[in-house]
Write a protein that holds these residues in place. Structure first.
Motif, PDB file in Angstrom:
ATOM      1  N   UNK A  73       0.823  -1.208   0.000  1.00 18.97           N
ATOM      2  CA  UNK A  73       0.000   0.000   0.000  1.00 18.97           C
ATOM      3  C   UNK A  73       0.860   1.262   0.000  1.00 18.97           C
ATOM      4  N   UNK A  74       2.004   1.218   0.687  1.00 15.77           N
ATOM      5  CA  UNK A  74       2.928   2.359   0.683  1.00 15.77           C
ATOM      6  C   UNK A  74       3.469   2.584  -0.726  1.00 15.77           C
ATOM      7  N   UNK A  75       3.777   1.503  -1.413  1.00 16.73           N
ATOM      8  CA  UNK A  75       4.245   1.615  -2.803  1.00 16.73           C
ATOM      9  C   UNK A  75       3.162   2.247  -3.666  1.00 16.73           C
ATOM     10  N   UNK A  76       1.935   1.760  -3.518  1.00 18.67           N
ATOM     11  CA  UNK A  76       0.813   2.289  -4.288  1.00 18.67           C
ATOM     12  C   UNK A  76       0.606   3.777  -3.989  1.00 18.67           C
ATOM     13  N   UNK A  77       0.744   4.158  -2.724  1.00 24.59           N
ATOM     14  CA  UNK A  77       0.574   5.566  -2.338  1.00 24.59           C
ATOM     15  C   UNK A  77       1.677   6.423  -2.962  1.00 24.59           C
ATOM     16  N   UNK A  78       2.910   5.929  -2.986  1.00 30.77           N
ATOM     17  CA  UNK A  78       4.014   6.684  -3.585  1.00 30.77           C
ATOM     18  C   UNK A  78       3.799   6.866  -5.084  1.00 30.77           C
ATOM     19  N   UNK A  79       3.279   5.833  -5.728  1.00 34.44           N
ATOM     20  CA  UNK A  79       3.032   5.927  -7.168  1.00 34.44           C
ATOM     21  C   UNK A  79       1.922   6.924  -7.452  1.00 34.44           C
ATOM     22  N   UNK A  80       0.830   6.851  -6.704  1.00 34.67           N
ATOM     23  CA  UNK A  80      -0.318   7.716  -7.000  1.00 34.67           C
ATOM     24  C   UNK A  80      -0.197   9.105  -6.390  1.00 34.67           C
ATOM     25  N   UNK A  81       0.374   9.208  -5.192  1.00 28.18           N
ATOM     26  CA  UNK A  81       0.420  10.502  -4.515  1.00 28.18           C
ATOM     27  C   UNK A  81       1.705  11.267  -4.681  1.00 28.18           C
ATOM     28  N   UNK A  82       2.742  10.602  -5.146  1.00 26.48           N
ATOM     29  CA  UNK A  82       4.011  11.273  -5.361  1.00 26.48           C
ATOM     30  C   UNK A  82       5.037  10.933  -4.293  1.00 26.48           C
ATOM     31  N   UNK A  83       6.280  11.134  -4.652  1.00 31.08           N
ATOM     32  CA  UNK A  83       7.418  10.832  -3.794  1.00 31.08           C
ATOM     33  C   UNK A  83       8.188  12.125  -3.551  1.00 31.08           C
ATOM     34  N   UNK A  84       8.772  12.271  -2.377  1.00 30.85           N
ATOM     35  CA  UNK A  84       9.542  13.475  -2.074  1.00 30.85           C
ATOM     36  C   UNK A  84      10.771  13.114  -1.252  1.00 30.85           C
ATOM     37  N   UNK A  85      11.627  14.095  -1.034  1.00 33.84           N
ATOM     38  CA  UNK A  85      12.821  13.913  -0.209  1.00 33.84           C
ATOM     39  C   UNK A  85      12.841  14.975   0.883  1.00 33.84           C
ATOM     40  N   UNK A  86      13.639  14.712   1.904  1.00 31.81           N
ATOM     41  CA  UNK A  86      13.935  15.653   2.998  1.00 31.81           C
ATOM     42  C   UNK A  86      12.751  15.998   3.891  1.00 31.81           C
ATOM     43  N   UNK A  87      11.648  15.315   3.745  1.00 31.10           N
ATOM     44  CA  UNK A  87      10.489  15.517   4.617  1.00 31.10           C
ATOM     45  C   UNK A  87       9.578  14.292   4.511  1.00 31.10           C
ATOM     46  N   UNK A  88       8.792  14.064   5.552  1.00 32.81           N
ATOM     47  CA  UNK A  88       7.853  12.939   5.499  1.00 32.81           C
ATOM     48  C   UNK A  88       6.745  13.200   4.495  1.00 32.81           C
ATOM     49  N   UNK A  89       6.217  14.447   4.504  1.00 36.06           N
ATOM     50  CA  UNK A  89       5.142  14.844   3.590  1.00 36.06           C
ATOM     51  C   UNK A  89       5.442  16.265   3.119  1.00 36.06           C
ATOM     52  N   UNK A  90       5.446  16.484   1.803  1.00 35.52           N
ATOM     53  CA  UNK A  90       5.690  17.848   1.323  1.00 35.52           C
ATOM     54  C   UNK A  90       4.371  18.597   1.171  1.00 35.52           C
ATOM     55  N   UNK A  91       4.433  19.845   0.747  1.00 37.68           N
ATOM     56  CA  UNK A  91       3.234  20.688   0.663  1.00 37.68           C
ATOM     57  C   UNK A  91       2.232  20.194  -0.369  1.00 37.68           C
ATOM     58  N   UNK A  92       2.691  19.421  -1.345  1.00 42.37           N
ATOM     59  CA  UNK A  92       1.784  18.880  -2.365  1.00 42.37           C
ATOM     60  C   UNK A  92       1.164  17.548  -1.960  1.00 42.37           C
ATOM     61  N   UNK A  93       1.559  17.013  -0.815  1.00 48.28           N
ATOM     62  CA  UNK A  93       1.022  15.739  -0.345  1.00 48.28           C
ATOM     63  C   UNK A  93       1.876  14.541  -0.720  1.00 48.28           C
ATOM     64  N   UNK A  94       2.982  14.772  -1.427  1.00 44.98           N
ATOM     65  CA  UNK A  94       3.893  13.675  -1.753  1.00 44.98           C
ATOM     66  C   UNK A  94       4.597  13.229  -0.471  1.00 44.98           C
ATOM     67  N   UNK A  95       4.973  11.962  -0.432  1.00 47.51           N
ATOM     68  CA  UNK A  95       5.569  11.398   0.777  1.00 47.51           C
ATOM     69  C   UNK A  95       6.907  10.739   0.460  1.00 47.51           C
ATOM     70  N   UNK A  96       7.739  10.667   1.495  1.00 42.73           N
ATOM     71  CA  UNK A  96       8.969   9.883   1.377  1.00 42.73           C
ATOM     72  C   UNK A  96       8.622   8.426   1.669  1.00 42.73           C
ATOM     73  N   UNK A  97       9.585   7.556   1.558  1.00 45.40           N
ATOM     74  CA  UNK A  97       9.337   6.127   1.779  1.00 45.40           C
ATOM     75  C   UNK A  97       8.778   5.881   3.182  1.00 45.40           C
ATOM     76  N   UNK A  98       9.407   6.478   4.179  1.00 41.20           N
ATOM     77  CA  UNK A  98       8.958   6.270   5.553  1.00 41.20           C
ATOM     78  C   UNK A  98       7.608   6.936   5.803  1.00 41.20           C
ATOM     79  N   UNK A  99       7.369   8.097   5.178  1.00 40.34           N
ATOM     80  CA  UNK A  99       6.073   8.767   5.321  1.00 40.34           C
ATOM     81  C   UNK A  99       4.938   7.940   4.753  1.00 40.34           C
ATOM     82  N   UNK A 100       5.202   7.254   3.640  1.00 34.79           N
ATOM     83  CA  UNK A 100       4.171   6.391   3.044  1.00 34.79           C
ATOM     84  C   UNK A 100       3.898   5.191   3.942  1.00 34.79           C
ATOM     85  N   UNK A 101       4.952   4.628   4.508  1.00 39.43           N
ATOM     86  CA  UNK A 101       4.767   3.497   5.432  1.00 39.43           C
ATOM     87  C   UNK A 101       3.970   3.949   6.654  1.00 39.43           C
ATOM     88  N   UNK A 102       4.316   5.114   7.191  1.00 36.40           N
ATOM     89  CA  UNK A 102       3.660   5.611   8.400  1.00 36.40           C
ATOM     90  C   UNK A 102       2.157   5.795   8.177  1.00 36.40           C
TER      91      UNK A 102
END
Length: 181
Positions: A91-120
């Motif tokens: 589900x974290x993989x699916x969220x990263x694909x659909x919602x976007x991926x980012x760096x240096x933060x768990x969740x960026x202003x656009x709603x994209x997440x880092x790997x750990x943010x998606x897992x969380x």
């Protein structure tokens, strides 16, 4: 009949031979070929117009064209893995694909997440499940990139695009399923 055959075989010496035309230059030959091709293309254009005149076409409205990614899985796709950690990673993989991926933060202003943010977010507040998923993900990363990788966030932030991080989350889901987690 033998007389006729013999007369056909030999040219009549009284008939004048036509004078040979002077050879054409390269530019003259190219001009002739260009004129011939232009005539053929004009003929083909007219034939195309005649052959397609009966087809009723409607103009395409560019607002109707879908511009999003076509390989995004649906948000309600069922879990592929029956084990809880593998399902969270999937589900974290699916969220990263659909919602976007980012760096240096768990969740960026656009709603994209880092790997750990998606897992969380996919662990739904279950810290133990989140920790187990992060541990399996770090194990999958270290299997491929060596023991020099310190943590999931440092691995995530070391990449300039989402290709490798997304692949690692997907591989971690398979690893967790293989381990029965």
């Amino acid at each position: 009949m033998s007389t006729r055959l013999s007369s056909l075989a030999r040219p009549d010496p009284t008939t004048p031979v036509p004078a040979a035309a002077p050879p054409l230059s390269l530019e003259e030959r190219l001009a002739l070929v260009n004129a011939a091709m232009t005539a053929r293309l004009d003929e083909a254009a007219v034939a195309y117009e005649v052959n397609t005149a009966h087809i009723d076409t409607k103009p395409v409205d560019l607002a109707d064209v879908v511009t999003g990614p076509i390989d995004t899985p649906p948000a309600t796709a069922p879990d592929r893995y029956p084990t809880p950690v593998a399902a969270v990673l999937q589900r974290a993989h699916r969220r990263l694909v659909s919602g976007g991926w980012c760096t240096n933060t768990l969740v960026d202003t656009d709603g994209a997440r880092c790997m750990l943010g998606a897992i969380r977010i996919e662990a739904g507040g279950d810290r133990r499940l989140e920790s187990d998923a992060a541990t399996v993900l770090l194990d999958a990363i270290r299997r491929q990139f060596g023991d020099d990788v310190d943590s999931v966030p440092s691995f995530n932030d070391a990449h300039g695009n989402d290709r490798v991080p997304l692949r690692m989350v997907d591989q971690a889901a398979g690893l967790a399923d293989a381990k029965g987690l």
